[in-house]
Design a protein around this motif. Sequence first.
Motif, mmCIF file in Angstrom:
data_model
loop_
_atom_site.group_PDB
_atom_site.id
_atom_site.type_symbol
_atom_site.label_atom_id
_atom_site.label_comp_id
_atom_site.label_asym_id
_atom_site.label_seq_id
_atom_site.Cartn_x
_atom_site.Cartn_y
_atom_site.Cartn_z
ATOM 1 N N GLU A 4 30.026 83.888 -39.062
ATOM 2 C CA GLU A 4 31.126 83.268 -39.805
ATOM 3 C C GLU A 4 32.099 82.574 -38.854
ATOM 4 O O GLU A 4 32.613 81.496 -39.154
ATOM 5 C CB GLU A 4 31.857 84.307 -40.645
ATOM 6 C CG GLU A 4 31.051 84.822 -41.813
ATOM 7 C CD GLU A 4 31.763 85.932 -42.573
ATOM 8 O OE1 GLU A 4 32.951 86.193 -42.280
ATOM 9 O OE2 GLU A 4 31.138 86.517 -43.455
ATOM 10 N N ALA A 5 32.344 83.173 -37.706
ATOM 11 C CA ALA A 5 33.240 82.582 -36.707
ATOM 12 C C ALA A 5 32.621 81.293 -36.150
ATOM 13 O O ALA A 5 33.322 80.290 -35.945
ATOM 14 C CB ALA A 5 33.521 83.573 -35.581
ATOM 15 N N GLU A 6 31.324 81.318 -35.932
ATOM 16 C CA GLU A 6 30.632 80.129 -35.434
ATOM 17 C C GLU A 6 30.686 79.004 -36.477
ATOM 18 O O GLU A 6 30.943 77.836 -36.152
ATOM 19 C CB GLU A 6 29.173 80.464 -35.103
ATOM 20 C CG GLU A 6 28.385 79.292 -34.578
ATOM 21 C CD GLU A 6 26.918 79.663 -34.345
ATOM 22 O OE1 GLU A 6 26.092 78.740 -34.471
ATOM 23 O OE2 GLU A 6 26.615 80.823 -34.042
ATOM 24 N N THR A 7 30.467 79.350 -37.723
ATOM 25 C CA THR A 7 30.519 78.370 -38.800
ATOM 26 C C THR A 7 31.929 77.795 -38.938
ATOM 27 O O THR A 7 32.104 76.581 -39.111
ATOM 28 C CB THR A 7 30.081 79.011 -40.131
ATOM 29 O OG1 THR A 7 28.756 79.545 -39.982
ATOM 30 C CG2 THR A 7 30.081 77.996 -41.258
ATOM 31 N N ALA A 8 32.929 78.640 -38.832
ATOM 32 C CA ALA A 8 34.315 78.185 -38.932
ATOM 33 C C ALA A 8 34.657 77.254 -37.774
ATOM 34 O O ALA A 8 35.336 76.230 -37.963
ATOM 35 C CB ALA A 8 35.260 79.381 -38.953
ATOM 36 N N ALA A 9 34.186 77.571 -36.582
ATOM 37 C CA ALA A 9 34.441 76.726 -35.415
ATOM 38 C C ALA A 9 33.757 75.367 -35.571
ATOM 39 O O ALA A 9 34.337 74.323 -35.252
ATOM 40 C CB ALA A 9 33.965 77.431 -34.144
ATOM 41 N N ARG A 10 32.518 75.386 -36.070
ATOM 42 C CA ARG A 10 31.808 74.124 -36.288
ATOM 43 C C ARG A 10 32.489 73.279 -37.365
ATOM 44 O O ARG A 10 32.613 72.062 -37.225
ATOM 45 C CB ARG A 10 30.359 74.400 -36.679
ATOM 46 C CG ARG A 10 29.538 74.968 -35.513
ATOM 47 C CD ARG A 10 28.128 75.297 -35.921
ATOM 48 N NE ARG A 10 27.437 74.078 -36.351
ATOM 49 C CZ ARG A 10 26.315 74.097 -37.063
ATOM 50 N NH1 ARG A 10 25.769 75.234 -37.430
ATOM 51 N NH2 ARG A 10 25.737 72.968 -37.400
ATOM 52 N N LEU A 11 32.961 73.936 -38.416
ATOM 53 C CA LEU A 11 33.659 73.238 -39.483
ATOM 54 C C LEU A 11 34.955 72.626 -38.959
ATOM 55 O O LEU A 11 35.279 71.465 -39.255
ATOM 56 C CB LEU A 11 33.944 74.187 -40.646
ATOM 57 C CG LEU A 11 34.663 73.581 -41.848
ATOM 58 C CD1 LEU A 11 33.842 72.449 -42.444
ATOM 59 C CD2 LEU A 11 34.942 74.645 -42.885
ATOM 60 N N GLU A 12 35.685 73.361 -38.155
ATOM 61 C CA GLU A 12 36.924 72.846 -37.571
ATOM 62 C C GLU A 12 36.635 71.649 -36.660
ATOM 63 O O GLU A 12 37.347 70.640 -36.684
ATOM 64 C CB GLU A 12 37.636 73.946 -36.782
ATOM 65 C CG GLU A 12 38.957 73.502 -36.220
ATOM 66 C CD GLU A 12 39.667 74.616 -35.460
ATOM 67 O OE1 GLU A 12 40.604 74.277 -34.717
ATOM 68 O OE2 GLU A 12 39.285 75.792 -35.588
ATOM 69 N N SER A 13 35.578 71.743 -35.884
ATOM 70 C CA SER A 13 35.193 70.631 -35.007
ATOM 71 C C SER A 13 34.853 69.386 -35.825
ATOM 72 O O SER A 13 35.257 68.264 -35.481
ATOM 73 C CB SER A 13 33.999 71.048 -34.144
ATOM 74 O OG SER A 13 33.537 69.966 -33.396
ATOM 75 N N LEU A 14 34.126 69.567 -36.919
ATOM 76 C CA LEU A 14 33.783 68.439 -37.776
ATOM 77 C C LEU A 14 35.027 67.828 -38.435
ATOM 78 O O LEU A 14 35.126 66.606 -38.584
ATOM 79 C CB LEU A 14 32.779 68.875 -38.842
ATOM 80 C CG LEU A 14 31.367 69.162 -38.341
ATOM 81 C CD1 LEU A 14 30.522 69.762 -39.463
ATOM 82 C CD2 LEU A 14 30.722 67.910 -37.801
ATOM 83 N N GLU A 15 35.972 68.667 -38.833
ATOM 84 C CA GLU A 15 37.212 68.174 -39.432
ATOM 85 C C GLU A 15 38.016 67.354 -38.426
ATOM 86 O O GLU A 15 38.573 66.308 -38.767
ATOM 87 C CB GLU A 15 38.045 69.331 -39.969
ATOM 88 C CG GLU A 15 37.456 69.964 -41.218
ATOM 89 C CD GLU A 15 38.201 71.220 -41.646
ATOM 90 O OE1 GLU A 15 38.967 71.788 -40.823
ATOM 91 O OE2 GLU A 15 38.009 71.642 -42.804
#
Length: 72
Positions: A4-15
């Motif tokens: 979940e932390a990895e997914t959140a980090a990837r989502l933040e990077s994409l944003e």
Amino acid sequence: MPREAETAARLESLEIKAVYLEDLVDSLNTVVARQQAHIDLLLHEVRRLREQTDEGAPPAFRSLRDELPPHY
């Protein structure tokens, strides 16, 4: 949890990338609009110059012998 932390980090990077891309598109749009205005102005000027030269257009054929250099 690490997934979940990895997914959140990837989502933040994409944003963040999306925000930068939006800013870039806005900047490019401004440049393109300015260039188009400049092109329109230049086209208008070319049309005006063509009309001006058409009004006082010289004969279609001119001999170079008719145009003497300034020292004659």
